[in-house]
Write an enzyme that holds these catalytic residues in place. Structure first.
Site, mmCIF file in Angstrom:
data_model
loop_
_atom_site.group_PDB
_atom_site.id
_atom_site.type_symbol
_atom_site.label_atom_id
_atom_site.label_comp_id
_atom_site.label_asym_id
_atom_site.label_seq_id
_atom_site.Cartn_x
_atom_site.Cartn_y
_atom_site.Cartn_z
ATOM 1 N N ARG A 166 -56.361 5.603 -41.772
ATOM 2 C CA ARG A 166 -57.092 5.087 -40.613
ATOM 3 C C ARG A 166 -57.003 6.047 -39.423
ATOM 4 O O ARG A 166 -56.991 5.625 -38.271
ATOM 5 C CB ARG A 166 -56.578 3.696 -40.199
ATOM 6 C CG ARG A 166 -56.645 2.647 -41.281
ATOM 7 C CD ARG A 166 -58.090 2.366 -41.717
ATOM 8 N NE ARG A 166 -58.091 1.383 -42.775
ATOM 9 C CZ ARG A 166 -57.976 1.678 -44.068
ATOM 10 N NH1 ARG A 166 -57.884 2.943 -44.461
ATOM 11 N NH2 ARG A 166 -57.965 0.738 -44.985
ATOM 12 N N SER A 238 -59.897 -6.791 -40.220
ATOM 13 C CA SER A 238 -58.462 -6.499 -40.216
ATOM 14 C C SER A 238 -58.049 -5.976 -38.843
ATOM 15 O O SER A 238 -58.537 -4.936 -38.404
ATOM 16 C CB SER A 238 -58.132 -5.470 -41.295
ATOM 17 O OG SER A 238 -58.448 -5.973 -42.579
ATOM 18 N N GLU A 333 -55.277 -1.932 -35.538
ATOM 19 C CA GLU A 333 -56.282 -1.004 -36.043
ATOM 20 C C GLU A 333 -57.490 -1.010 -35.114
ATOM 21 O O GLU A 333 -58.187 -0.006 -34.975
ATOM 22 C CB GLU A 333 -56.698 -1.429 -37.452
ATOM 23 C CG GLU A 333 -57.800 -0.597 -38.067
ATOM 24 C CD GLU A 333 -58.162 -1.043 -39.461
ATOM 25 O OE1 GLU A 333 -59.289 -0.796 -39.893
ATOM 26 O OE2 GLU A 333 -57.308 -1.665 -40.147
#
Length: 337
Positions: A166, A238, A333
């Site tokens: 990520r 998420s 995130e």
């Protein structure tokens, strides 16, 4: 999000802010070509600029006192081919899942496991999106950008993007400096199924041939069962990154939690953040209108009327609980603005 003094077009809150947070931007600009983007740069240099995609990875905690940029560069073009693969050049403003569907229809393979991930193509190169054992970096060959300080074009090869879990150079050293205009993906002509991550294999029909279409169908089904629809309940998918811990830390934890799920990765062991949050007692719990989703603890939701600060307070409380119980730091995130 609502536009303040729109320079080009109306800002659609539902599409570009999936948490459904009521905030405003001073200016909102869409562009449809690279040349149009370059023409905007002189006016942007002295302003605060936020380039967004589909708004599915953002949490606004206050009004944005600058210019929100959004790409409408679309299109999929095959630019190269060899015996085993094709190279496709895709406009950054294309919806990611539309690209997945189109590549499967053309029998170009490699991103079927990334089905139904929200957002746009440009974000795949910035965020290094991933799911079910596949990451965007596995197929990205190069990324075309415009420097928002100079208006010059620049192409980054895959190695220059410094991809990690990520992560990319566009989220680190060059954060906010470059706008992605096109992403070039090297896709295979042969389908090589990746079925061992998560529970994909168990959902497939054992009596039928495994195809890219069947894998896509299964992943869409799994995601829809696990994740709430932002049109019904505001969320950004998420919310937390799955933490990676050292082998020593993992072995110590496994003594106490032998059923703890995990995945071996090159720099340690990845532990699902959703499991950590659930074990910390936060699954399904809320702080006012901000809540941890009852079916997937990795997802924070706006049950109606929550502010960005409400979501952030919940995030902080969840992180603190996980750290206290497991000694592991988890981080959002989602980009907090």
């Amino acid at each position: 999000m609502v536009a303040g003094n729109s320079m080009k077009s109306t800002f659609n809150a539902q599409i570009y802010n999936t948490f459904g947070i009521e905030v405003r931007a001073a200016e909102y600009v869409e562009y449809e070509t690279v040349d149009e983007l370059k023409s905007l740069v002189p006016d942007l240099i002295q302003k605060r600029v936020l380039h967004i995609g589909g708004g599915s990875n953002l949490l606004f905690t206050q009004d944005f006192d600058g210019v929100v940029l959004h790409s409408r560069i679309l299109g999929v073009e095959q630019v190269d081919e060899d015996a085993d693969s094709v190279l496709v050049r895709v406009g950054a403003g294309m919806m990611w899942d539309d690209l997945v569907a189109e590549t499967i229809a053309h029998r170009w393979y490699g991103i079927e496991n990334l089905s139904l991930i929200p957002g746009e193509v440009g974000a795949s190169a910035v965020q290094n999106i991933g799911a079910y054992g596949v990451e965007a970096k596995d197929v990205i060959e190069r990324v075309e950008c415009v420097d928002l300080h100079t208006g010059e074009s620049r192409t980054f090869m895959n190695a220059e993007c410094h991809y990690g879990y990520r992560q990319s150079i566009f989220k680190q050293e060059w954060r906010g400096r470059y706008a992605v205009t096109y992403v070039l993906y090297r896709l295979s002509k042969t389908f090589h199924p990746c079925l061992d991550y998560g529970n994909i294999r168990s959902h497939l029909n054992p009596n039928s041939e495994v195809t890219a279409e069947s894998v896509r169908d299964v992943i869409i089904k799994i995601r829809r069962e696990k994740l709430p629809d932002p049109a019904v309940m505001g969320n950004a998918g998420s919310f937390f990154v799955n933490p990676v811990v050292s082998r020593e830390k993992f072995e110590a934890l496994r003594q106490e939690y032998p059923m703890m799920p995990f995945y071996d990765v090159p720099n340690g062991v990845k532990i699902p953040a959703g499991w950590l949050i659930e074990q910390s007692g936060w699954k399904g719990k809320s702080l006012g209108a901000a809540a941890v989703h009852s079916r997937q603890a990795l997802v924070l939701v706006n049950r109606g009327g929550a502010s960005g600060q409400d979501i952030l307070r919940l995030s902080d409380a969840v992180c603190a609980a996980v750290c206290e119980k497991f000694g592991i730091s988890i981080h959002p995130e989602v980009n907090v603005i």
